[in-house]
Design an enzyme around this catalytic site. Structure first.
Site, PDB file in Angstrom:
ATOM      1  N   GLY A  73     -66.132 -53.926 -17.151  1.00  0.00           N
ATOM      2  CA  GLY A  73     -67.010 -53.202 -18.083  1.00  0.00           C
ATOM      3  C   GLY A  73     -67.611 -54.132 -19.124  1.00  0.00           C
ATOM      4  N   GLY A 117     -61.668 -58.523 -17.683  1.00  0.00           N
ATOM      5  CA  GLY A 117     -60.441 -57.887 -18.141  1.00  0.00           C
ATOM      6  C   GLY A 117     -59.250 -58.120 -17.219  1.00  0.00           C
ATOM      7  N   ASP A 163     -60.833 -52.639 -24.639  1.00  0.00           N
ATOM      8  CA  ASP A 163     -59.634 -51.833 -24.914  1.00  0.00           C
ATOM      9  C   ASP A 163     -58.507 -52.645 -25.558  1.00  0.00           C
ATOM     10  OD1 ASP A 163     -61.002 -49.819 -23.728  1.00  0.00           O
ATOM     11  OD2 ASP A 163     -59.777 -49.701 -21.918  1.00  0.00           O
TER      12      ASP A 163
END
Ligand SMILES: Nc1ncnc2c1ncn2[C@@H]1O[C@H](COP(=O)(O)OP(=O)(O)OP(=O)(O)O)[C@@H](O)[C@H]1O
Ligand SMILES: O=P(O)(O)OC[C@H]1O[C@](O)(CO)[C@@H](O)[C@@H]1O
Ligand SMILES: [Mg+2]
Length: 531
Positions: free
Chosen positions: A138, A226, A257
């Site tokens: 993302g 990530g 996150d």
């Protein structure tokens, strides 16, 4: 340092001595969801070096581990006028970074990582380097800054003029042409959100990716992404090693996150928390201006509620923060609806911040939902913000004498798509520089990131084996509960059980002392001690 490392040591290679641990750091579970790689049977062993008082260096691989005869060259930085005035510019080869920052008189020194930074000798000549950069997963503020600083750093510090971008994430290696990246072409990109290279989920095919590296003669690959991306990078490294290629595989951890273990925090996180303030502020203004006004704000955080937690603490306008790590319930005594009613009676308005991964089991139960996944195998989430808003509205519909006005704000992609703020820009620059210094020095199979404030080279398995989560038995979560005065939704027994689980998991009673405070909250708190 006591000799307990691995593999025969070549001249000028990092310290590697006696064998300590032969466990496969890439168990099958770590690669679940990925295409099975022929590299797995070649999985490298952990490189552990022991020292006095329980000191352990968890070292990263080096090209000389499997190409022992590689020549070295003086680091071109030593002739760089910008650096010539700086004394001790090169990192001492013995420097390591401790994972455990809170210690007692009798504590073992514990795990350390190799300190990032430029080395006196390098394993690549400037005109030999063909570097590639890819962004996966993302979006996150700062991606373009990392790309820019990798390109400019390679050009300006190491005289490298061959850098290409891989477009559209992992699948771009085998389905697209590369794009040339120069300091000129990336000059302004840090002022934009997103990634100029594009990104994607899914499509990781180890063999095809390494074929591409081999065919194009790429000998340094920088992989920004990530937890999923770093797992992918790890299997790419294994395959590169199996084929005996002189190619450094370097990971730069990215995730909005903040769910990557070991590291202090991920880039873009500060920007996200700052941007979230705008949504929370809007929710507060709306709520304050209406009779029994309720503002609900949904923030990102699939499995980890860091953005919601920090945005709540930063704002002080939030009455309730719901995160995936802290289960909650709606109905009955001590439930969320009872709390909402009480807060409205007391204050006349309230703001709820909910992380997207919170309450998923509750929603699934109430909707009879079957799990679905994205292209990378991540579970697709149900919209907790919409669901919660509806539940609150339904509850007050049954109380005509208690009219409410509820506004639901979902700023999730706005927070992720903005450009990085000033402090994230500086952070991204340091990450990029640390990454390229490591590659030039011949290190490979590592992720770079700050650990307790110092940039370090961390073996892939350390950051992919578990996710960083908010520990709700740590003091940071207590600060949130104190600032909102929300119910904790847990019985005393639940809390005791959680503490017990934590202790079992970490084999210690003080979470601040475990493996360098693997209490993610204390780390997210920066290098500072918990206060
Ligand atoms: N276990 C794995 N092995 C190999 N590749 C993987 C693995 N998990 C994910 N990948 C690949 O990594 C890429 C990114 O993964 P994912 O979509 O999960 O995002 P991420 O890197 O975790 O970032 P974020 O979750 O912050 O968006 C995808 O192309 C995916 O195919
Ligand atoms: O819609 P996309 O691109 O799959 O991204 C959504 C997910 O990505 C993340 O931002 C992680 O990068 C999560 O918080 C979120 O669930
Ligand atoms: Mg992920």
């Amino acid at each position: 340092m006591e000799a307990v490392g691995v593999t025969p040591a070549p001249v000028a290679a990092p310290e590697k001595k006696k064998l300590l641990d032969l466990k496969d750091p890439f168990p099958a579970a770590a690669n679940s969801g990925a295409k099975a790689s022929s590299a797995s049977k070649w999985a490298t062993k952990k490189k552990l070096v022991g020292g006095d008082a329980g000191y352990v260096l968890e070292d990263v691989p080096h090209l000389t581990d499997y190409m022992p005869q590689l020549p070295t060259y003086p680091n071109p930085l030593q002739d760089n006028p910008a650096y010539s005035v700086v004394k001790q510019y090169f990192v001492n080869p013995d420097d390591t970074v401790t994972q455990k920052i809170v210690v007692h008189k009798t504590s073992a020194r514990g795990t350390h990582f190799r300190r990032a930074g430029p080395r006196q000798r390098v394993y690549f000549q400037s005109d030999e380097v063909n570097a590639a950069i890819v962004t996966c997963g993302g979006l996150c503020p700062g991606l373009n800054t990392v790309i820019r600083e990798l390109v400019c750093g390679l050009y300006d510090m190491y005289g490298v003029s061959s850098v290409v971008g891989i477009e559209g994430g992992y699948k771009g290696f085998y389905s697209k042409n590369t794009v040339a990246l120069t300091p000129k072409s990336v000059n302004d990109i840090h002022k934009r959100g997103g990634t100029v290279l594009g990104t994607s989920r899914g499509g990781h095919d180890t063999a095809k990716i390494v074929d591409c590296l081999q065919d194009r003669g790429i000998n340094q690959v920088y992989i920004i992404g990530g937890d999923g991306t770093q797992k992918g990078a790890s299997v790419i490294y294994e395959e590169v090693r199996r084929r005996g290629l002189k190619c450094s595989v370097v990971g730069v951890p990215k995730t909005i996150d903040n769910d990557i273990a070991v590291i202090d925090k991920s880039f873009g996180f500060d920007t996200a928390v700052e941007e979230a303030q705008r949504a929370i502020n809007a929710a507060h203004v709306e709520a304050e201006s209406a009779e029994n006004g309720i503002g609900v704000v949904k923030l990102m955080g699939r499995n980890s509620g860091f953005i919601a937690m920090y945005a709540t603490l930063a704002s002080r306008d939030v009455d309730c923060c719901l995160i995936p790590e802290s289960p909650f319930y709606l109905e009955g005594k001590g439930g969320l609806l009872e709390f909402v009613e009480r807060r409205l009676k007391d204050n006349g308005h309230m703001v709820i911040v909910v992380a997207e991964g919170a309450g998923q089991d509750l929603i699934a139960r109430s909707m009879n939902f079957v799990d679905t996944q994205d292209a990378s195998g991540n579970k697709l989430l149900l919209d907790v913000g919409l669901w919660l808003s509806q539940k609150i509205k339904d509850h007050f519909k049954k109380k005509p004498s208690f009219p409410i006005t509820l506004k639901y704000i979902d700023p999730t992609y706005m927070i992720r798509a903005v450009r990085s703020n000033a402090s994230d820009n500086v952070y991204c620059t340091l990450l990029a520089h640390s990454a390229l210094h490591g590659a030039m020095a011949g290190y490979t199979g590592f992720t770079v990131a700050p650990v307790n404030g110092r940039h370090a080279y961390i073996p892939f398995y350390r950051i992919t084996e578990k996710q960083n989560k908010v520990v709700i038995t740590d003091r940071m979560w207590a600060r949130v509960l104190c600032s909102t005065n929300q119910p904790c939704f847990l019985s005393h027994e639940d809390v005791e059980n959680m503490k017990h689980d934590d202790d079992e998991h970490h084999h210690m009673h003080n979470t601040q002392l475990l493996e360098g405070g693997s209490s993610p909250v204390s780390k997210c708190n920066g290098s500072a001690a918990a206060v």
